[in-house]
Write an enzyme that holds these catalytic residues in place. Sequence first.
Site, mmCIF file in Angstrom:
data_model
loop_
_atom_site.group_PDB
_atom_site.id
_atom_site.type_symbol
_atom_site.label_atom_id
_atom_site.label_comp_id
_atom_site.label_asym_id
_atom_site.label_seq_id
_atom_site.Cartn_x
_atom_site.Cartn_y
_atom_site.Cartn_z
ATOM 1 N N ASP A 1 48.095 43.404 28.484
ATOM 2 C CA ASP A 1 47.681 44.732 28.964
ATOM 3 C C ASP A 1 47.419 45.653 27.777
ATOM 4 O OD1 ASP A 1 48.311 45.973 32.068
ATOM 5 O OD2 ASP A 1 47.769 47.385 30.473
ATOM 6 N N LEU B 1 43.041 40.627 36.158
ATOM 7 C CA LEU B 1 43.221 41.876 36.912
ATOM 8 C C LEU B 1 42.935 43.116 36.072
ATOM 9 C CD1 LEU B 1 44.651 39.892 38.854
ATOM 10 C CD2 LEU B 1 46.498 41.525 39.094
ATOM 11 N N LYS C 1 32.002 45.215 38.533
ATOM 12 C CA LYS C 1 32.667 44.145 39.289
ATOM 13 C C LYS C 1 31.646 43.154 39.846
ATOM 14 C CE LYS C 1 37.141 45.259 39.354
ATOM 15 N NZ LYS C 1 38.235 44.349 38.975
ATOM 16 N N TYR D 1 32.172 50.943 37.985
ATOM 17 C CA TYR D 1 33.175 50.055 38.595
ATOM 18 C C TYR D 1 32.496 49.045 39.526
ATOM 19 C CZ TYR D 1 37.498 48.800 41.108
ATOM 20 O OH TYR D 1 38.561 48.129 41.668
ATOM 21 N N PHE E 1 46.252 51.123 29.400
ATOM 22 C CA PHE E 1 45.414 52.291 29.745
ATOM 23 C C PHE E 1 45.963 52.962 31.013
ATOM 24 C CE2 PHE E 1 41.401 53.830 31.977
ATOM 25 C CZ PHE E 1 41.502 55.084 31.417
ATOM 26 N N ILE F 1 40.619 36.497 22.769
ATOM 27 C CA ILE F 1 42.005 36.135 22.482
ATOM 28 C C ILE F 1 42.142 34.618 22.630
ATOM 29 C CG2 ILE F 1 42.821 36.532 24.868
ATOM 30 C CD1 ILE F 1 45.431 37.683 23.495
ATOM 31 N N GLY G 1 48.335 51.001 32.962
ATOM 32 C CA GLY G 1 49.611 50.328 33.218
ATOM 33 C C GLY G 1 50.709 50.949 32.375
ATOM 34 N N ARG H 1 44.639 58.172 44.028
ATOM 35 C CA ARG H 1 44.303 57.403 45.224
ATOM 36 C C ARG H 1 44.959 58.035 46.444
ATOM 37 N NH1 ARG H 1 44.250 51.143 43.359
ATOM 38 N NH2 ARG H 1 45.613 51.875 41.694
HETATM 39 P P1 NAD Z 1 45.998 49.484 37.762
HETATM 40 O O1 NAD Z 1 45.151 50.528 37.121
HETATM 41 O O2 NAD Z 1 47.383 49.840 38.171
HETATM 42 O O3 NAD Z 1 46.086 48.193 36.828
HETATM 43 C C1 NAD Z 1 45.084 47.793 35.948
HETATM 44 C C2 NAD Z 1 45.747 47.296 34.669
HETATM 45 O O4 NAD Z 1 44.743 46.846 33.751
HETATM 46 C C3 NAD Z 1 46.535 48.396 33.946
HETATM 47 O O5 NAD Z 1 47.805 47.918 33.572
HETATM 48 C C4 NAD Z 1 45.667 48.709 32.719
HETATM 49 O O6 NAD Z 1 46.422 49.208 31.623
HETATM 50 C C5 NAD Z 1 45.031 47.362 32.462
HETATM 51 N N1 NAD Z 1 43.754 47.433 31.718
HETATM 52 C C6 NAD Z 1 42.690 48.224 31.973
HETATM 53 N N2 NAD Z 1 41.705 47.984 31.103
HETATM 54 C C7 NAD Z 1 42.149 47.001 30.275
HETATM 55 C C8 NAD Z 1 41.592 46.323 29.176
HETATM 56 N N3 NAD Z 1 40.357 46.610 28.708
HETATM 57 N N4 NAD Z 1 42.326 45.366 28.548
HETATM 58 C C9 NAD Z 1 43.582 45.071 28.977
HETATM 59 N N5 NAD Z 1 44.172 45.685 30.029
HETATM 60 C C10 NAD Z 1 43.459 46.647 30.663
HETATM 61 O O7 NAD Z 1 45.174 48.948 39.013
HETATM 62 P P2 NAD Z 1 45.580 47.931 40.166
HETATM 63 O O8 NAD Z 1 45.506 48.665 41.433
HETATM 64 O O9 NAD Z 1 46.808 47.205 39.806
HETATM 65 O O10 NAD Z 1 44.326 46.939 40.126
HETATM 66 C C11 NAD Z 1 44.384 45.666 39.507
HETATM 67 C C12 NAD Z 1 43.074 44.938 39.723
HETATM 68 O O11 NAD Z 1 42.808 44.778 41.116
HETATM 69 C C13 NAD Z 1 41.857 45.667 39.127
HETATM 70 O O12 NAD Z 1 40.982 44.729 38.558
HETATM 71 C C14 NAD Z 1 41.223 46.317 40.330
HETATM 72 O O13 NAD Z 1 39.843 46.485 40.155
HETATM 73 C C15 NAD Z 1 41.530 45.305 41.428
HETATM 74 N N6 NAD Z 1 41.528 45.931 42.759
HETATM 75 C C16 NAD Z 1 42.534 46.783 43.131
HETATM 76 C C17 NAD Z 1 42.483 47.384 44.379
HETATM 77 C C18 NAD Z 1 43.564 48.311 44.865
HETATM 78 O O14 NAD Z 1 43.466 48.824 45.973
HETATM 79 N N7 NAD Z 1 44.628 48.544 44.135
HETATM 80 C C19 NAD Z 1 41.406 47.130 45.251
HETATM 81 C C20 NAD Z 1 40.392 46.280 44.807
HETATM 82 C C21 NAD Z 1 40.467 45.674 43.571
HETATM 83 N N1 UDP Z 2 40.872 60.890 49.570
HETATM 84 C C1 UDP Z 2 41.280 62.061 50.162
HETATM 85 N N2 UDP Z 2 42.234 62.808 49.545
HETATM 86 C C2 UDP Z 2 42.803 62.434 48.373
HETATM 87 C C3 UDP Z 2 42.397 61.227 47.765
HETATM 88 C C4 UDP Z 2 41.402 60.482 48.391
HETATM 89 O O1 UDP Z 2 40.807 62.441 51.241
HETATM 90 O O2 UDP Z 2 43.683 63.173 47.876
HETATM 91 C C5 UDP Z 2 39.860 60.059 50.266
HETATM 92 C C6 UDP Z 2 38.690 59.608 49.397
HETATM 93 O O3 UDP Z 2 37.669 60.581 49.379
HETATM 94 C C7 UDP Z 2 38.282 58.335 50.104
HETATM 95 C C8 UDP Z 2 39.589 57.775 50.654
HETATM 96 O O4 UDP Z 2 40.510 58.863 50.669
HETATM 97 O O5 UDP Z 2 37.431 58.625 51.180
HETATM 98 C C9 UDP Z 2 40.169 56.637 49.812
HETATM 99 O O6 UDP Z 2 40.221 57.060 48.479
HETATM 100 P P1 UDP Z 2 40.831 56.180 47.304
HETATM 101 O O7 UDP Z 2 40.496 56.866 46.019
HETATM 102 O O8 UDP Z 2 42.265 55.909 47.581
HETATM 103 O O9 UDP Z 2 40.089 54.780 47.419
HETATM 104 P P2 UDP Z 2 38.548 54.341 47.500
HETATM 105 O O10 UDP Z 2 37.675 55.535 47.767
HETATM 106 O O11 UDP Z 2 38.264 53.729 46.189
HETATM 107 O O12 UDP Z 2 38.547 53.399 48.642
#
Ligand code: NAD
Ligand code: UDP
Length: 314
Positions: free
Chosen positions: A32, A72, A148, A144, A35, A62, A37, A185
């Site tokens: 990690d 992730l 992705k 993003y 950033f 690496i 985390g 979020r």
């Molecule tokens: P998060 O931000 O908590 O975790 C992401 C981690 O990646 C962090 O620890 C950050 O420091 C690390 N990171 C970022 N850029 C990096 C880099 N260049 N090199 C090394 N480490 C780096 O987010 P999360 O919710 O745990 O998401 C994890 C993964 O799952 C992400 O790829 C995200 O796109 C994907 N994802 C999450 C959700 C969700 O709802 N949480 C939904 C869809 C996809």
């Molecule tokens: N949202 C909201 N209030 C907040 C944060 C988010 O109404 O304080 C809304 C946002 O506009 C979106 C939904 O909740 O429609 C989910 O947002 P989030 O950022 O959690 O996830 P994503 O949009 O990436 O699904």
Amino acid sequence: MSVMLITGGAGFIGSHLCERLLKEGHEVICLDNFFTGSKSNIIHLMDNHRFELIRHDITREIFLEVDEIFNLACPASPIHYQYNPIKTVKTNVMGAVNMLGLAKRIRAKILQASTSEVYGDPAVHPQKEDYWGNVNPIGLRSCYDEGKRCAETLFVDYHRQNNVRIKIIRIFNTYGPRMQPDDGRVVSNFIIQALQNKEITIYGEGTQTRSFQYIDDLLEGMLRFMQTGDDTIGPVNIGNENEFTIMELANLVIEITNSRSKISFLPLPENDPVQRRPDTRYAKELLNWEAKVQLREGLIQTIAYFDDLLKQTT
Ligand code: NAD
Ligand code: UDP
């Protein structure tokens, strides 16, 4: 026992995955750049002799020897991925190239954490894996979404061209303990606002929908998918099919926390998807898996976590 590399292992999902894989008896390398985390997410794992932490940025190569890679690393919340959009693209694209190159060299199996955001603001509802999406290539979310999408392309091309053993999952909105309190979020925002009796900030009118999946369900689906044969590469949707409006979520959080918060309405961010719900029939058929934790139940766990966190910091 296998050696597992988890990029983004100090983040919300990554830290739960590290914990789960250690419990299953594996060796875990958490990589990690911190950033989004934090060490606090994994501090409780540091004493385990099967756990190793590397501070590294996946945009740089690496050299490691592992059996499986879970890619992730990438900021997941709009506030964080829009903070430095160029870096977000680099993490998704150059990070994928570096991790795929590693997987190719050592013949490791590699999973990509893709996202429901590849469907953009979907014109098809619910979203099935064969839907190509409706994504703006030049909007604020594009770094993003398109990052992705390109990562998925790279994964599939490394598979076709170099026989790399890949797995792609498309994760739908996931929540639970260890979400960052400041990442904007919706679940973490509403819980913190409700616990502090502050205004609940709904963007737009609150009629937009999301389907919220609890972290434990995601891990189960992800790990089952990783164990499928090499011919099964996905993409597979992993999410909860129960769809809620943002207004319903706000009311549920207020009710469970017994909060005095009032709702306030703020402008809807650009390109905010109107509705999102996964079609998870493929996951059911392939993995005999479906999300089980109901929103109320998952929120109770998550609220307890944030309640503790707020008590520690005030
Ligand atoms: P998060 O931000 O908590 O975790 C992401 C981690 O990646 C962090 O620890 C950050 O420091 C690390 N990171 C970022 N850029 C990096 C880099 N260049 N090199 C090394 N480490 C780096 O987010 P999360 O919710 O745990 O998401 C994890 C993964 O799952 C992400 O790829 C995200 O796109 C994907 N994802 C999450 C959700 C969700 O709802 N949480 C939904 C869809 C996809
Ligand atoms: N949202 C909201 N209030 C907040 C944060 C988010 O109404 O304080 C809304 C946002 O506009 C979106 C939904 O909740 O429609 C989910 O947002 P989030 O950022 O959690 O996830 P994503 O949009 O990436 O699904």
